[in-house]
Design a protein around this motif. Structure first.
Motif, mmCIF file in Angstrom:
data_model
loop_
_atom_site.group_PDB
_atom_site.id
_atom_site.type_symbol
_atom_site.label_atom_id
_atom_site.label_comp_id
_atom_site.label_asym_id
_atom_site.label_seq_id
_atom_site.Cartn_x
_atom_site.Cartn_y
_atom_site.Cartn_z
ATOM 1 N N LEU A 11 0.809 -1.222 0.000
ATOM 2 C CA LEU A 11 0.000 0.000 0.000
ATOM 3 C C LEU A 11 0.840 1.269 0.000
ATOM 4 C CD1 LEU A 11 -2.882 -1.092 2.380
ATOM 5 C CD2 LEU A 11 -2.984 -0.749 -0.109
ATOM 6 N N ALA A 12 2.130 1.151 0.299
ATOM 7 C CA ALA A 12 3.016 2.315 0.259
ATOM 8 C C ALA A 12 3.421 2.676 -1.171
ATOM 9 C CB ALA A 12 4.273 2.046 1.092
ATOM 10 N N LEU A 13 3.174 1.794 -2.122
ATOM 11 C CA LEU A 13 3.515 2.075 -3.517
ATOM 12 C C LEU A 13 2.519 3.083 -4.092
ATOM 13 C CD1 LEU A 13 4.409 -1.572 -4.424
ATOM 14 C CD2 LEU A 13 5.994 0.353 -4.420
ATOM 15 N N PRO A 14 2.980 3.966 -4.982
ATOM 16 C CA PRO A 14 2.119 5.032 -5.505
ATOM 17 C C PRO A 14 0.815 4.513 -6.127
ATOM 18 C CG PRO A 14 4.391 5.400 -6.154
ATOM 19 C CD PRO A 14 4.333 4.039 -5.534
ATOM 20 N N GLY A 15 -0.302 5.044 -5.662
ATOM 21 C CA GLY A 15 -1.605 4.716 -6.227
ATOM 22 C C GLY A 15 -2.151 3.358 -5.845
ATOM 23 N N ALA A 16 -1.456 2.618 -4.987
ATOM 24 C CA ALA A 16 -1.901 1.268 -4.618
ATOM 25 C C ALA A 16 -3.111 1.331 -3.699
ATOM 26 C CB ALA A 16 -0.765 0.501 -3.951
ATOM 27 N N VAL A 17 -4.063 0.443 -3.959
ATOM 28 C CA VAL A 17 -5.247 0.302 -3.118
ATOM 29 C C VAL A 17 -5.489 -1.181 -2.868
ATOM 30 C CG1 VAL A 17 -6.337 2.445 -3.915
ATOM 31 C CG2 VAL A 17 -6.841 0.299 -5.081
ATOM 32 N N GLU A 18 -6.142 -1.457 -1.747
ATOM 33 C CA GLU A 18 -6.469 -2.840 -1.424
ATOM 34 C C GLU A 18 -7.864 -3.175 -1.908
ATOM 35 O OE1 GLU A 18 -6.695 -5.877 2.404
ATOM 36 O OE2 GLU A 18 -5.549 -4.011 2.582
ATOM 37 N N GLY A 19 -8.002 -4.357 -2.478
ATOM 38 C CA GLY A 19 -9.288 -4.873 -2.917
ATOM 39 C C GLY A 19 -9.388 -6.323 -2.484
ATOM 40 N N SER A 20 -10.248 -7.058 -3.147
ATOM 41 C CA SER A 20 -10.419 -8.474 -2.824
ATOM 42 C C SER A 20 -10.924 -9.216 -4.044
ATOM 43 C CB SER A 20 -11.423 -8.617 -1.677
ATOM 44 O OG SER A 20 -11.631 -9.972 -1.374
ATOM 45 N N HIS A 21 -10.433 -10.422 -4.220
ATOM 46 C CA HIS A 21 -10.979 -11.312 -5.242
ATOM 47 C C HIS A 21 -10.780 -12.744 -4.784
ATOM 48 C CE1 HIS A 21 -6.772 -11.561 -6.528
ATOM 49 N NE2 HIS A 21 -7.098 -12.666 -7.188
ATOM 50 N N GLN A 22 -11.733 -13.593 -5.082
ATOM 51 C CA GLN A 22 -11.711 -15.007 -4.738
ATOM 52 C C GLN A 22 -11.366 -15.235 -3.266
ATOM 53 O OE1 GLN A 22 -9.212 -17.003 -7.621
ATOM 54 N NE2 GLN A 22 -10.517 -16.377 -9.311
ATOM 55 N N GLY A 23 -11.841 -14.341 -2.402
ATOM 56 C CA GLY A 23 -11.638 -14.489 -0.967
ATOM 57 C C GLY A 23 -10.269 -14.089 -0.460
ATOM 58 N N HIS A 24 -9.460 -13.443 -1.290
ATOM 59 C CA HIS A 24 -8.116 -13.034 -0.897
ATOM 60 C C HIS A 24 -7.959 -11.525 -1.045
ATOM 61 C CE1 HIS A 24 -6.922 -17.245 -0.993
ATOM 62 N NE2 HIS A 24 -7.501 -17.338 -2.170
ATOM 63 N N ALA A 25 -7.207 -10.924 -0.128
ATOM 64 C CA ALA A 25 -6.869 -9.499 -0.268
ATOM 65 C C ALA A 25 -5.958 -9.346 -1.477
ATOM 66 C CB ALA A 25 -6.167 -9.001 0.982
ATOM 67 N N ASP A 26 -6.213 -8.323 -2.279
ATOM 68 C CA ASP A 26 -5.318 -8.039 -3.395
ATOM 69 C C ASP A 26 -4.939 -6.570 -3.373
ATOM 70 O OD1 ASP A 26 -7.161 -6.407 -4.940
ATOM 71 O OD2 ASP A 26 -8.103 -8.234 -5.668
ATOM 72 N N PHE A 27 -3.903 -6.252 -4.143
ATOM 73 C CA PHE A 27 -3.375 -4.896 -4.192
ATOM 74 C C PHE A 27 -3.305 -4.494 -5.651
ATOM 75 C CE2 PHE A 27 -2.139 -7.151 -0.488
ATOM 76 C CZ PHE A 27 -2.578 -6.292 0.506
ATOM 77 N N ARG A 28 -3.857 -3.319 -5.936
ATOM 78 C CA ARG A 28 -4.042 -2.869 -7.310
ATOM 79 C C ARG A 28 -3.494 -1.472 -7.501
ATOM 80 N NH1 ARG A 28 -9.386 -5.388 -9.199
ATOM 81 N NH2 ARG A 28 -9.740 -6.979 -7.634
ATOM 82 N N VAL A 29 -3.149 -1.200 -8.739
ATOM 83 C CA VAL A 29 -2.833 0.155 -9.171
ATOM 84 C C VAL A 29 -3.489 0.310 -10.535
ATOM 85 C CG1 VAL A 29 -0.583 -0.449 -10.180
ATOM 86 C CG2 VAL A 29 -1.035 1.903 -9.487
ATOM 87 N N GLY A 30 -4.234 1.388 -10.711
ATOM 88 C CA GLY A 30 -4.942 1.577 -11.976
ATOM 89 C C GLY A 30 -5.858 0.418 -12.314
ATOM 90 N N LYS A 31 -6.508 -0.162 -11.312
ATOM 91 C CA LYS A 31 -7.460 -1.271 -11.441
ATOM 92 C C LYS A 31 -6.807 -2.602 -11.809
ATOM 93 C CE LYS A 31 -11.387 1.660 -12.494
ATOM 94 N NZ LYS A 31 -12.535 1.885 -13.324
ATOM 95 N N ARG A 32 -5.488 -2.651 -11.852
ATOM 96 C CA ARG A 32 -4.800 -3.896 -12.201
ATOM 97 C C ARG A 32 -4.107 -4.465 -10.961
ATOM 98 N NH1 ARG A 32 -1.240 -3.446 -17.206
ATOM 99 N NH2 ARG A 32 -1.473 -5.697 -17.109
ATOM 100 N N ILE A 33 -4.293 -5.737 -10.727
ATOM 101 C CA ILE A 33 -3.719 -6.408 -9.556
ATOM 102 C C ILE A 33 -2.226 -6.640 -9.769
ATOM 103 C CG2 ILE A 33 -3.725 -8.540 -8.186
ATOM 104 C CD1 ILE A 33 -6.737 -8.788 -8.896
ATOM 105 N N PHE A 34 -1.429 -6.279 -8.741
ATOM 106 C CA PHE A 34 0.004 -6.566 -8.797
ATOM 107 C C PHE A 34 0.439 -7.522 -7.680
ATOM 108 C CE2 PHE A 34 -0.228 -2.715 -6.219
ATOM 109 C CZ PHE A 34 0.683 -2.931 -5.190
ATOM 110 N N ALA A 35 -0.406 -7.741 -6.676
ATOM 111 C CA ALA A 35 -0.053 -8.655 -5.587
ATOM 112 C C ALA A 35 -1.317 -9.145 -4.893
ATOM 113 C CB ALA A 35 0.858 -7.956 -4.589
ATOM 114 N N THR A 36 -1.193 -10.290 -4.231
ATOM 115 C CA THR A 36 -2.299 -10.908 -3.509
ATOM 116 C C THR A 36 -1.754 -11.498 -2.221
ATOM 117 O OG1 THR A 36 -3.359 -11.496 -5.613
ATOM 118 C CG2 THR A 36 -4.126 -12.662 -3.679
ATOM 119 N N LEU A 37 -2.567 -11.514 -1.203
ATOM 120 C CA LEU A 37 -2.206 -12.157 0.063
ATOM 121 C C LEU A 37 -3.046 -13.409 0.278
ATOM 122 C CD1 LEU A 37 -1.782 -9.401 2.793
ATOM 123 C CD2 LEU A 37 -0.196 -11.261 2.281
ATOM 124 N N GLY A 38 -2.448 -14.409 0.935
ATOM 125 C CA GLY A 38 -3.214 -15.570 1.372
ATOM 126 C C GLY A 38 -3.439 -16.651 0.347
#
Length: 115
Positions: A11-38
């Motif tokens: 979340l410290a990366l520019p424009g990053a926001v947390e979302g969720s898909h398939q029951g996992h937290a994900d991290f996006r920038v410009g609506k594109r996922i770059f990382a997932t947890l769990g």
């Protein structure tokens, strides 16, 4: 490394926001996922790398990185074993993943800030 630290670094990366898909937290920038947890469980994260980046990291740090099993892994999606990753390694991997999906204007701003 904890999942909370992974979350803070992502979340410290520019424009990053947390979302969720398939029951996992994900991290996006410009609506594109770059990382997932769990995935596949709470001991792991995922970073979206190129196959070449994945190959380098898996070869250099096989205790930390592995291709995600199946087709996703063949496209560069890479598991990160949270307990083995140190802060610098995690920042580097998340930074590469962010760079791979961030809009080009964002990557230029980030590159400018680093110099």
């Amino acid at each position: 490394m904890s999942s909370n630290h992974f979350r803070r670094v992502a979340l410290a990366l520019p424009g990053a926001v947390e979302g969720s898909h398939q029951g996992h937290a994900d991290f996006r920038v410009g609506k594109r996922i770059f990382a997932t947890l769990g995935y596949p469980d709470d001991k792991w994260g995922v970073v979206k790398l190129t196959p070449e980046q994945q190959s380098v990291l898996v070869e250099a740090e096989p205790e930390i990185f592995r291709p995600v099993p199946g087709g996703w892994g063949k496209h560069g999606n890479t598991n990160v074993r949270l307990a083995k990753a140190d802060a610098a390694t995690l920042r580097s991997a998340l930074g590469m993943a962010w760079n791979n999906v961030a809009p080009k204007a964002s990557t230029k701003r980030r590159a400018t800030k680093q110099h």
